[in-house]
Design a protein around this motif. Structure first.
Motif: not given
Length: 66
Positions: A41-66
């Motif tokens: 499941n995609y959410n299970s994989l996301r949990t693994i990445f989140r717990k490892a600290g590897s979940l990074t923001a995508t370019t869509k979520r960045k705020l005004n070039g920050v």
């Protein structure tokens, strides 16, 4: 301790090679593609990445070039 206080209770952990999943992500595969490749499941994989600290923001979520 896994699950609850009873033996074999709770949700079973997914069995994937986490090092390989991180390596595939570094090569440019999306988390959805990696989840499909491992058959989990995609959410299970996301949990693994989140717990490892590897979940990074995508370019869509960045705020005004920050």
């Amino acid at each position: 301790m896994q699950g609850g206080s009873r033996k074999n209770s709770g949700r079973k952990p997914i069995e994937i090679d986490e090092r390989r999943a991180f390596h595939l992500h570094d090569q440019g595969l999306s988390k959805k593609e990696i989840a499909a490749r491992f058959g989990v499941n995609y959410n299970s994989l996301r949990t693994i990445f989140r717990k490892a600290g590897s979940l990074t923001a995508t370019t869509k979520r960045k705020l005004n070039g920050v």
